[in-house]
Design a protein around this motif. Structure first.
Motif, mmCIF file in Angstrom:
data_model
loop_
_atom_site.group_PDB
_atom_site.id
_atom_site.type_symbol
_atom_site.label_atom_id
_atom_site.label_comp_id
_atom_site.label_asym_id
_atom_site.label_seq_id
_atom_site.Cartn_x
_atom_site.Cartn_y
_atom_site.Cartn_z
ATOM 1 N N MET A 14 52.099 55.939 36.659
ATOM 2 C CA MET A 14 51.510 55.981 37.983
ATOM 3 C C MET A 14 51.711 57.230 38.690
ATOM 4 N N HIS A 15 53.170 57.924 38.374
ATOM 5 C CA HIS A 15 53.483 58.982 39.012
ATOM 6 C C HIS A 15 52.400 60.154 38.755
ATOM 7 N N GLU A 16 52.092 60.166 37.176
ATOM 8 C CA GLU A 16 51.301 61.126 36.596
ATOM 9 C C GLU A 16 49.823 61.002 37.309
ATOM 10 N N HIS A 17 49.413 59.821 37.777
ATOM 11 C CA HIS A 17 48.120 59.618 38.533
ATOM 12 C C HIS A 17 48.308 59.594 39.815
ATOM 13 N N GLY A 18 49.163 60.267 40.572
ATOM 14 C CA GLY A 18 49.159 60.638 41.969
ATOM 15 C C GLY A 18 49.766 59.530 42.668
ATOM 16 N N CYS A 19 50.663 58.622 42.225
ATOM 17 C CA CYS A 19 51.174 57.445 43.029
ATOM 18 C C CYS A 19 52.513 57.620 43.385
ATOM 19 N N SER A 20 53.002 57.491 44.809
ATOM 20 C CA SER A 20 54.348 57.735 45.100
ATOM 21 C C SER A 20 55.096 56.454 44.915
ATOM 22 N N LEU A 21 56.177 56.494 44.348
ATOM 23 C CA LEU A 21 57.082 55.313 43.913
ATOM 24 C C LEU A 21 58.604 55.348 44.609
ATOM 25 N N ILE A 22 58.993 54.190 44.532
ATOM 26 C CA ILE A 22 60.330 54.168 45.204
ATOM 27 C C ILE A 22 61.123 53.085 44.498
ATOM 28 N N PRO A 23 62.503 53.161 44.501
ATOM 29 C CA PRO A 23 63.117 51.966 43.573
ATOM 30 C C PRO A 23 63.531 50.985 44.546
ATOM 31 N N VAL A 24 63.391 49.750 44.000
ATOM 32 C CA VAL A 24 63.934 48.489 45.100
ATOM 33 C C VAL A 24 65.138 47.731 44.247
ATOM 34 N N GLY A 25 65.540 46.921 45.023
ATOM 35 C CA GLY A 25 66.793 46.005 44.454
ATOM 36 C C GLY A 25 66.239 44.743 44.267
#
Length: 907
Positions: A14-25
């Motif tokens: 997803m990152h390679e396809h332009g998505c911003s990601l964040i970690p969750v608990g």
């Protein structure tokens, strides 16, 4: 826990396809500060680091422009998802989708203009999943996650123990829809809504519908509109307008088969069926209930109300109505008796006729004459405004006439400003006359203008009503009764409360100015459990002090007159991550119903600080992340010394400052030694070792904290005066006992304030948890901290030394900032350059804001040697502050400073 390889691989794709990601608990929430990732994407290295962190149980997609316009449809109800599949276009099934860990569904896509999070469809429910009754009678069924929102991606862990499972397509390749396609999905979802109006909103709509249908008497005493509605049912009217039935209570708008059911049948206050049009594409979608006559006007007469009345009157065989005068709303010059003045009569060339303003379809209207060859042949309605008036207070003028003060409803659906014609601004007198005519507050960004206009209206205009205006929301004593005034309602036994808000809203729309929501007895009991558990989440004495102070804040207007018209503060200092803010946030929500009044002090200028707190109300405010010197302590004194001039509002009066009655908790790391500031409140400390577990905090946060606020405000409003006085005397006695005769009246006032709140909890929550002895011990802890210094955590000076140690490792020549002394184990610190270095690296997080404060702290600290001139081992004189490294308290990590001193001495 070890993340699934599928999860990490998907996140990287997803990152390679332009998505911003964040970690969750494990609670589905980001365990990082995720706001920066709403505008930028993390690197792949950062993603891998997050994946290796044991706190990460999943990743979330940050929706909105940062992810190429990502947006997600979120279905909490499985059946509603099935209905969406059946109603949506075929290409809906090709979009990437997943089944959530909680049993719902999510469908993802991109669009050119992603919207903020939105609620699209609701389901009727009497109770939540725990069996607690729902006040609004509904739950959300379909909503979106867009700009400002996030959703967990497939393979992430849900709190239930299940994982999010991909169902179709992949989130790594989100297709781009057109705006038209995205809006088609939204509209389809809206049309699936089974309860677009909650029970509370329905009551408001019913009331608004009743007020819109002001009877207009016909010749035989019957209203044309009411007569029409009595003869025609809403279902017949819908059918005549081209609507088709979908269920027994839902209809479909004309011209659509794909998204049925967007029209709902609801009852008005008289029990008659009306239509509510939820679809945004519906001609009748205006946020109102509609009766048959509304549809008759819109579909058969092009929205011309007057023409519809005349046509209906002909069909019904009754005479069109003559509209009677409406008190308090007239136009044109008038005689004293209310009849048109001679000049107006001559202009009309007819017998004197009442031509009042009347409300019709979202606007004020007046009948104007239609002339032919100089003679009046007809009357036609002319809309004067695009707003209607909702009265909230009846006013009595000196001349005996009656008016109304209330709210403007613009375009039939939203509150807004009065548009004042340019001619009205030609002089102060003209402006005041126009504003007085509207009987509405004039909003402006210029507080000086507001002050002059308000003064002119209240003092210079003889014919304005004598009504009581207040400059604060909250509790007020009016005609022997305690009532509460909020932005959204006034709680009073009077049908029309004899008080109105006359100030300038500093923060209009803030939840802090709204009345607490009503709760069930079960919800209030659940909130009481949180009160009992809070002392287990933070240093117990501090937790009880915060609770007592916050509870007393609801009673502040009833308490402070007995404290010499002084409003004491509660100061809460302590270590980082010791629970200061968390405890305050819980107390804030318990006692106000909302958590919006925490104001971050970091980075604020004194002027910004003063503006923020001049807008505070008497519910409670919290100044968080306070550091002495970052904001001058004199700013705090403004809110104690009631005779000072407030910079924010420009109102110089003891009365104004006292009337606001704004209790404030000040939280920060370390605290001031300024005697004047400390004498205005009581000081408590929090320690890291006392902080509760994540599980304990989670348990409390799941309780309906908001539910206690309405109950507390009811107590503040209804407690009999004799009971209030008895509790106040008991609080004063406990404060006197705690202070042990020390001549410090202001400290005694602060302790009395806290003790009063704790006595309320003793009576209302749990006597054994708030015994007199427990209250006394809490007060004594505050006395010791305030007078003796207490057992403070790491101070600002010690935090500065830790920050300086780290900064020195980053510079190429530490000798520019510090140097060894002639005595081993002692280090000379150059104040200006060291403060600048820490400021440059830590910015608003720097523990000390300026060199003056550093010198003050150093002169008071026992581990700094006196004097400003010291010698280095080479005999060089150096201006600075000399510190004895071995004397620094163990809680301050100063090992790096010792290494620098030893290394420099060996060079």
């Amino acid at each position: 826990m070890t993340l699934s390889p599928d999860l990490l691989n998907l996140a990287l794709a997803m990152h390679e396809h332009g998505c911003s990601l964040i970690p969750v608990g494990q609670d589905k929430r980001p365990w990082i500060v995720w706001k920066p990732y709403q505008t930028k994407q993390a690197s792949t290295d950062q993603l891998r680091k997050w994946a290796a962190d044991p706190r990460t149980t999943g990743f979330a997609l940050v929706c909105g422009p940062v992810s190429g316009g990502a947006e997600v449809l979120d279905f909490d109800d499985h059946d509603m998802y099935v209905q969406m599949v059946q109603a949506a276009p075929d290409w809906f099934l090709t979009l990437p989708s997943q089944k959530t860990g909680g049993g719902g569904w999510q469908v993802a896509y991109r669009r050119p203009q992603p919207q903020p999070n939105s609620k699209l469809a609701w389901l009727p429910r009497e109770a939540d999943e725990n069996g607690v009754a729902l006040k609004d009678g509904r739950v959300i069924g379909i909503e979106t996650r867009g700009t400002g929102g996030y959703v967990l991606i497939p393979h992430s862990l849900h709190p239930s123990g299940n994982t999010y499972q991909p169902e179709h397509g992949t989130f790594a390749e989100l297709p781009m829809l057109t705006e038209a396609q995205a809006e088609q999905l939204w509209q389809t979802a809206r049309d699936l809504c089974q309860k677009p109006v909650g029970d509370l909103e329905l009551a408001r709509l019913q009331k608004a519908h009743e007020s819109r249908r002001t009877p207009r008497a016909a010749a035989d005493g019957e209203s044309v509109v009411d007569a029409y509605n009595a003869r025609h049912g809403i279902k017949d009217a819908l059918a005549a307008a081209g609507y088709t039935p979908f269920t027994a209570t839902r209809w479909t708008r004309p011209g659509t088969d794909a998204s049925p059911g967007g029209v709902h049948l609801l009852q008005d206050k008289r029990g008659r069926l009306c239509s509510y049009h939820h679809s945004s594409n519906d001609l009748m979608n205006d946020g109102h209930l509609h009766d048959p006559f509304d549809l008759y006007v819109a579909y058969e007469h092009g929205g011309d109300f007057s023409r519809a009345v005349k046509a209906a009157a002909r069909d019904l065989g009754i005479k069109p109505p003559e509209r009677p005068a409406q008190p308090g709303i007239q136009v044109g010059p008038r005689n004293i008796d209310g009849s048109p003045a001679p000049a107006l009569q001559a202009a009309l060339n007819v017998e004197p006729k009442a031509s009042p303003v009347y409300a019709a379809h979202g606007g004020y209207t007046i009948d104007r004459p239609v002339k032919k060859n100089g003679e009046i042949v007809d009357w036609t309605p002319e809309q004067l405004t695009n707003w209607t008036w909702t009265p909230t207070l009846r006013l009595h003028y000196p001349d005996g006439s009656v008016g109304e003060r209330g709210a403007l409803i613009v375009n039939g659906r939203s509150r807004g400003e009065v548009q004042i014609a340019a001619r009205a601004w030609s002089s102060r007198k003209d402006l005041l006359e126009v504003i007085a005519g509207y009987q509405a507050i004039c909003y402006t960004t210029n507080n000086a203008d507001i002050g002059k206009i308000y003064q002119g209206i209240s003092l210079d205009t003889d014919d304005l009503p004598a009504a009581r205006g207040v400059r604060s929301y909250g509790l007020h004593l009016v005609e022997g009764e305690w009532l509460e005034l909020f932005e959204d309602r006034t709680i009073s036994t009077h049908e029309l409360p004899p008080v109105f808000y006359a100030g300038t809203p500093i923060d209009p729309g803030s939840r802090s100015f709204r009345a607490p929501r009503e709760a069930t007895p079960e919800q209030v009991d659940a909130a009481r459990r949180a009160i009992i558990q809070l002392p287990g989440l933070v240093t117990p004495a501090t937790a009880r002090a915060v609770l007592g102070y916050a509870v007393a804040a609801a009673f502040a207007p009833r308490i402070t007159p007995h404290l010499g018209n002084r409003l004491p503060f509660l100061y809460n200092a302590g270590e980082r991550e010791s629970g200061k803010t968390s405890a305050a946030q819980i107390a804030l929500e318990l006692t106000t119903g909302y958590s919006a009044r925490i104001t971050k002090a970091g980075g604020m200028t004194p002027y910004q600080y003063d503006i923020a707190h001049s807008g505070a109300n008497n519910l409670l405010s919290i100044l968080d992340e306070y550091r002495p010197g970052e904001i001058d302590d004199a700013q705090l004194r403004k809110h104690h010394d009631l005779g000072t001039k407030w910079r924010g509002s420009g109102v110089a009066s003891k009365d104004h400052a006292y009337e606001l009655n704004a209790p404030t908790i000040v939280a920060g790391e370390g605290f001031t030694d300024d005697a004047a500031t400390k004498s205005r409140g009581v000081l408590y400390f929090t320690r890291k070792k006392d902080r509760g577990t994540v599980q304990a905090y989670s348990e409390v946060s799941r309780l309906p904290l908001w539910a206690y606020a309405g109950h507390l405000h009811h107590l503040a409003r209804t407690t009999p005066e004799d009971a209030h006085q008895g509790r106040l005397k008991a609080a004063e006695a406990l404060a006197q006992q705690a202070i042990s005769g020390t001549p410090n009246p202001r400290l005694q006032y602060a302790l009395t304030f806290i003790a009063y709140g704790l006595l309320v909890l003793q009576e209302d929550v749990e006597p054994s948890a708030f015994t007199d002895q427990v209250i006394l011990d809490t007060l004594k802890d505050g006395v010791f901290n305030t007078l003796e210094g207490g057992s403070e955590g790491i101070t600002n000076l010690e935090m500065f030394l830790q920050q300086l140690s780290f900064c020195l490792t980053k510079v190429s020549n530490p000798g520019m900032y510090v140097a060894p002394s002639t005595v081993a184990g002692q280090l000379i610190i150059r104040p200006q350059v060291c403060v600048d270095l820490v400021q440059a690296h830590y910015r608003e997080r720097a523990a000390i804001a300026n060199v003056t404060l550093f010198k003050q702290y150093a002169e008071q600290a026992s581990y700094f040697e006196p004097g400003d001139q010291h010698k280095t081992p080479t005999g060089k004189n150096l201006r600075g502050k000399r510190i004895v490294l071995a004397a620094i308290p163990p809680r301050c990590e100063a090992d790096l400073l010792r290494e620098f001193e030893e290394g420099m001495r060996d060079e």
